[in-house]
Design a protein around this motif. Structure first.
Motif, PDB file in Angstrom:
ATOM      1  N   ALA A  26       0.822  -1.284   0.227  1.00 31.99           N
ATOM      2  CA  ALA A  26      -0.063   0.084  -0.092  1.00 31.99           C
ATOM      3  C   ALA A  26       0.732   1.108   0.058  1.00 31.99           C
ATOM      4  O   ALA A  26       2.136   1.227   0.754  1.00 31.99           O
ATOM      5  CB  ALA A  26      -0.818  -0.141   1.323  1.00 31.99           C
ATOM      6  N   ASP A  27       0.248   2.205  -0.455  1.00 33.72           N
ATOM      7  CA  ASP A  27       0.969   3.675  -0.694  1.00 33.72           C
ATOM      8  C   ASP A  27       0.364   4.456   0.542  1.00 33.72           C
ATOM      9  O   ASP A  27       1.278   5.483   1.009  1.00 33.72           O
ATOM     10  CB  ASP A  27       0.409   4.341  -1.915  1.00 33.72           C
ATOM     11  N   ALA A  28      -0.768   4.210   1.137  1.00 33.13           N
ATOM     12  CA  ALA A  28      -1.227   4.812   2.273  1.00 33.13           C
ATOM     13  C   ALA A  28      -2.304   4.052   3.041  1.00 33.13           C
ATOM     14  O   ALA A  28      -2.972   3.179   2.177  1.00 33.13           O
ATOM     15  CB  ALA A  28      -1.888   6.071   1.885  1.00 33.13           C
ATOM     16  N   VAL A  29      -2.519   3.983   4.229  1.00 32.31           N
ATOM     17  CA  VAL A  29      -3.445   3.412   5.067  1.00 32.31           C
ATOM     18  C   VAL A  29      -4.381   4.140   5.748  1.00 32.31           C
ATOM     19  O   VAL A  29      -3.911   5.334   6.576  1.00 32.31           O
ATOM     20  CB  VAL A  29      -2.783   2.377   6.023  1.00 32.31           C
ATOM     21  N   PHE A  30      -5.608   4.177   5.426  1.00 27.85           N
ATOM     22  CA  PHE A  30      -6.693   5.094   6.159  1.00 27.85           C
ATOM     23  C   PHE A  30      -7.259   4.160   7.330  1.00 27.85           C
ATOM     24  O   PHE A  30      -7.780   2.957   6.896  1.00 27.85           O
ATOM     25  CB  PHE A  30      -7.724   5.536   5.168  1.00 27.85           C
ATOM     26  N   CYS A  31      -7.247   4.867   8.506  1.00 26.71           N
ATOM     27  CA  CYS A  31      -7.591   4.087   9.742  1.00 26.71           C
ATOM     28  C   CYS A  31      -8.672   4.768  10.663  1.00 26.71           C
ATOM     29  O   CYS A  31      -8.461   5.821  10.627  1.00 26.71           O
ATOM     30  CB  CYS A  31      -6.380   3.316  10.552  1.00 26.71           C
ATOM     31  N   GLU A  32      -9.433   3.899  11.569  1.00 29.34           N
ATOM     32  CA  GLU A  32     -10.090   4.500  12.443  1.00 29.34           C
ATOM     33  C   GLU A  32      -9.426   5.272  13.579  1.00 29.34           C
ATOM     34  O   GLU A  32      -9.705   6.478  13.888  1.00 29.34           O
ATOM     35  CB  GLU A  32     -11.210   3.300  12.842  1.00 29.34           C
ATOM     36  N   ASP A  33      -8.533   4.718  13.873  1.00 31.29           N
ATOM     37  CA  ASP A  33      -7.484   5.243  15.016  1.00 31.29           C
ATOM     38  C   ASP A  33      -6.013   4.969  14.513  1.00 31.29           C
ATOM     39  O   ASP A  33      -5.818   3.880  14.654  1.00 31.29           O
ATOM     40  CB  ASP A  33      -7.875   4.841  16.268  1.00 31.29           C
ATOM     41  N   THR A  34      -5.282   5.795  14.395  1.00 37.31           N
ATOM     42  CA  THR A  34      -3.952   5.736  13.882  1.00 37.31           C
ATOM     43  C   THR A  34      -3.182   5.024  14.917  1.00 37.31           C
ATOM     44  O   THR A  34      -2.179   4.320  14.755  1.00 37.31           O
ATOM     45  CB  THR A  34      -3.262   7.047  13.364  1.00 37.31           C
ATOM     46  N   ARG A  35      -3.385   5.321  16.185  1.00 36.81           N
ATOM     47  CA  ARG A  35      -2.673   4.815  17.420  1.00 36.81           C
ATOM     48  C   ARG A  35      -2.859   3.496  17.514  1.00 36.81           C
ATOM     49  O   ARG A  35      -1.970   2.604  17.759  1.00 36.81           O
ATOM     50  CB  ARG A  35      -3.136   5.311  18.681  1.00 36.81           C
ATOM     51  N   HIS A  36      -4.070   2.997  17.140  1.00 35.99           N
ATOM     52  CA  HIS A  36      -4.667   1.488  17.163  1.00 35.99           C
ATOM     53  C   HIS A  36      -3.841   0.666  15.864  1.00 35.99           C
ATOM     54  O   HIS A  36      -3.213  -0.437  16.166  1.00 35.99           O
ATOM     55  CB  HIS A  36      -6.160   1.364  17.229  1.00 35.99           C
TER      56      HIS A  36
END
Length: 267
Positions: A26-36
């Protein structure tokens, strides 16, 4: 390409090889909580740019995802646990991607309510997944009332602080019914507790819950105590034509329409 990827619901080993391979590329990951999410990626020695995509910024995140995709980037969308969209952020993104004509796909994997259904041993040939209930008591009651007569198993998500209020509301609408509370699925303290809504669920509530409630018992239609002819005559007297009455009696009694038709020939 854009991917909605399922992540572990507890045990970090419950991630598919395909998800890992896609995250690495992946070039980027979109996530609910970056810390998690960074904990998950670190466990597999994956380092990627992380962007927030939660319920308060989904529209903005979707625009960013579309822009990156049109630059030819590979984007992975994840939630904290399980499949995005299912009681998690992602639905708004999926809709906006569709409206924009952007292709996306799904990388399947762990799902809490499916696992809980298997652990509960409740009938699951047919079930209705309802997810989280509304916060306000009145709206919660209205939501539950829509399923009062549903005969299939009902499945809910509940945060620990809401479990007792959910069960109390369910009992108020459904009455006494078998239920099951499943928590900490795939974790060390995984627990399955079967109970009746009338009893409530004692003890301290910890971890995310899936609540499973038995469906309504089948109610016998009082019209079925009539003879088929009397049953037909009742609907005819109420203004139905013969064809409508035959269909209604067939539905009420759960028998083929041709069997009812024979009784209706001389009416």
């Amino acid at each position: 390409m854009i991917y909605f990827a399922a992540t572990p619901i507890g045990n970090l080993k419950d991630i598919t090889l395909r998800v890992l391979e896609t995250l690495k590329e992946a070039d980027a990951v979109f996530c609910e909580d970056t810390r998690h999410t960074i904990k998950l990626l670190s466990a597999y020695d994956i380092k990627k740019p992380l962007y927030a995509c939660h319920k308060f910024n989904e529209s903005e995140a979707a625009e960013k995802i579309i822009a990156l995709s049109r630059e030819g980037k590979n984007i992975v969308i994840v939630s904290d646990a399980g499949m995005p969209v299912i009681s998690d952020p992602g639905a708004v993104v999926a809709r906006k991607l569709t409206e924009a004509g952007e292709k996306f796909t799904v990388l399947p994997g762990a799902c809490a309510f499916v696992s809980a259904l298997a652990l509960s041993a409740f009938p699951c040939e047919r079930f209705t997944f309802i997810g989280f209930l509304p916060d306000k008591a009145g709206e919660r009651k209205r939501t539950l009332s829509a399923y009062k007569d549903a005969r299939e198993t009902l499945v809910f998500h509940a945060a620990p602080q809401d479990v007792d209020a959910y069960i109390q509301a369910m009992y108020g609408v459904f009455g006494s019914r078998p239920a099951c509370a499943v928590r900490e699925i795939t974790k060390i303290h995984e627990e399955v507790r079967r109970f009746d809504l009338s009893e409530g669920l004692g003890g301290e509530k910890r971890g995310e819950y899936v609540l499973i409630v038995g469906g309504a018992e089948e109610k016998e239609n009082p019209l079925n105590a009539l003879s088929v002819r009397e049953h037909l005559e009742k609907y005819l007297n109420e203004g139905m034509d013969k064809k409508e009455a035959i269909k209604a009696v067939s539905r009420d009694r759960g028998v083929p329409k041709n069997e009812i038709y024979r009784e209706a020939i001389d009416l």
